[in-house]
Design an enzyme around this catalytic site. Structure first.
Site, short mmCIF file in Angstrom:
data_model
loop_
_atom_site.label_atom_id
_atom_site.label_comp_id
_atom_site.label_asym_id
_atom_site.label_seq_id
_atom_site.Cartn_x
_atom_site.Cartn_y
_atom_site.Cartn_z
N MET A 48 12.24 17.11 -21.58
CA MET A 48 11.64 18.29 -20.43
C MET A 48 10.12 17.68 -20.11
O MET A 48 9.18 18.54 -19.55
CB MET A 48 11.55 19.63 -21.14
CG MET A 48 12.88 19.89 -21.52
SD MET A 48 13.18 21.64 -21.47
CE MET A 48 12.30 21.99 -22.93
N HIS A 55 8.86 10.88 -27.68
CA HIS A 55 9.67 10.44 -26.83
C HIS A 55 9.83 9.05 -26.40
O HIS A 55 10.86 8.45 -26.33
CB HIS A 55 9.25 11.06 -25.39
CG HIS A 55 9.24 12.69 -25.34
ND1 HIS A 55 8.01 13.47 -25.42
CD2 HIS A 55 10.34 13.49 -25.53
CE1 HIS A 55 8.30 14.65 -25.26
NE2 HIS A 55 9.73 14.85 -25.48
N ASP A 168 14.46 17.98 -33.61
CA ASP A 168 15.18 19.28 -33.05
C ASP A 168 16.56 18.96 -33.65
O ASP A 168 17.61 18.65 -32.93
CB ASP A 168 15.29 19.29 -31.52
CG ASP A 168 13.87 19.59 -30.91
OD1 ASP A 168 13.40 20.49 -31.26
OD2 ASP A 168 13.26 18.43 -30.30
N LEU A 202 5.32 15.26 -33.95
CA LEU A 202 4.94 15.22 -32.76
C LEU A 202 5.65 16.31 -31.84
O LEU A 202 7.03 16.42 -31.97
CB LEU A 202 4.96 13.89 -31.87
CG LEU A 202 4.03 12.97 -32.59
CD1 LEU A 202 3.90 11.91 -31.74
CD2 LEU A 202 2.48 13.57 -32.88
O1 PAF Z 1 14.86 18.38 -26.51
C1 PAF Z 1 14.54 18.70 -25.53
O2 PAF Z 1 13.38 18.22 -24.78
C2 PAF Z 1 15.61 19.46 -24.42
O3 PAF Z 1 16.14 20.51 -25.14
C3 PAF Z 1 16.64 18.83 -23.94
C4 PAF Z 1 17.44 17.91 -24.75
C5 PAF Z 1 16.04 17.70 -22.92
C6 PAF Z 1 17.57 19.50 -22.99
O4 PAF Z 1 16.60 20.29 -21.91
#
Ligand code: PAF
Length: 305
Positions: A48, A55, A168, A202
């Protein structure tokens, strides 16, 4: 170069290769299918935006597993159960594009909301059991939004693998179950949580913490680490969890959504009679108006009740 690319990458390091940006399913599919027809494997890393080292580590993992990496940036309105959370979600597209360019990511898919949810859109992908606990219990509808958008991103891009962070963890397990249930032909990989030097996981939301909240935030990782140590040393779970709550409270972290040990696969709450493990400890706490989450594996053959 399309006008899209020129405008979206203006002002970046001139030496870096231009990062192609597509905004439509048709353009995304055309790129991915060209690569796959040449026998190149494609990794998808959905995000996002407000990118951080966590990331980027997923993008690097993609680069080691596949010839091509596609990043997505889409702030999915359907996974925000509170309007103010969506409004305050951090965003910095220019910086994100610079980071992805620097890393040599092959393509960025950055759709508008209408491309993902055109007028009349009504499908919901829902995994009620896995979504009922932990964050799902505190953020009604959140995981329906996640499953719906991730199923769309996977079907739109048809990658070989897709990578999601273990921070997550509930999201990761929901996505794994979803691709099995729906026979989506993609391999789901989990990427290890990346932490600050003091242990804080993070997260894009960390930028919303003020300096005082940031200082208190580390107590979450500390409480979880000492709980894992104590469980692994054979201390009964109930006293471990009580002490973890006390530790958080001493650090003035008093708003706790959950602090629980659950089975990794089923996400079911630890049960001395039935649980087989492996287990994880999960927590979500509030610092002011920002909610942070974390989890750690508990590597023992059994846990004392
Ligand atoms: O983890 C995230 O940033 C969001 O939940 C995802 C997997 C991109 C879905 O919008």
């Amino acid at each position: 170069m399309s006008s899209d690319q020129q405008s979206d990458t203006a002002g970046l390091n001139q030496d870096a290769t231009v990062l192609p940006i597509v905004r439509t399913v048709a353009d995304l599919r055309a790129r991915v299918s060209t690569w796959r027809s040449r026998g190149e494997r494609v990794a998808l890393v959905p995000t996002m935006g407000a990118l951080h080292e966590g990331h980027l580590s997923l993008m690097r993992e993609g680069q080691t597993l596949c010839e091509r990496v596609v990043a997505t940036i889409f702030v999915n309105p359907k996974q925000f159960n509170r309007a103010e959370d969506l409004q305050s979600y951090p965003s910095d597209n220019e910086r994100d594009i610079a980071l992805l360019t620097e890393l040599g990511v092959d393509l960025l898919y950055m759709p508008e909301v209408e491309e993902i949810y055109p007028p009349g859109f009504q499908t919901v992908v829902s995994l009620p059991a896995l979504s009922a606990c932990l964050c799902g219990a505190h953020r009604p509808g959140h995981f329906d939004g996640v499953s719906t958008v991730v199923s769309k991103l996977l079907l739109q891009s048809l990658p070989d693998i897709a990578i999601f962070g273990e921070k997550d963890f509930q999201q990761l397990q929901i996505i794994r179950r979803m691709v099995r249930d729906l026979n989506i032909p993609v391999s789901i990989q989990g990427g290890a949580t990346v932490r600050e030097a003091d242990g804080l996981a993070l997260s894009s939301r960390n930028r919303l913490l003020n300096p005082e909240e940031r200082a208190r935030a580390v107590s979450l990782y500390r409480a979880l680490s000492s709980a894992v140590e104590a469980i692994e040393a054979g201390e009964p779970l109930s006293s471990v969890l009580e002490r973890a709550r006390e530790e958080l409270s001493k650090a003035h972290v008093t708003s706790i959504d959950y602090l629980e040990v659950r089975e990794e696969q089923s996400l079911e709450l630890f049960d001395a009679e039935q649980s087989k493990g492996p287990w994880r400890i999960f927590a979500a706490v509030w610092l002011g108006s920002t909610r942070i989450i974390d989890n750690l594996p508990v590597r023992v053959p059994s846990i004392r009740d």
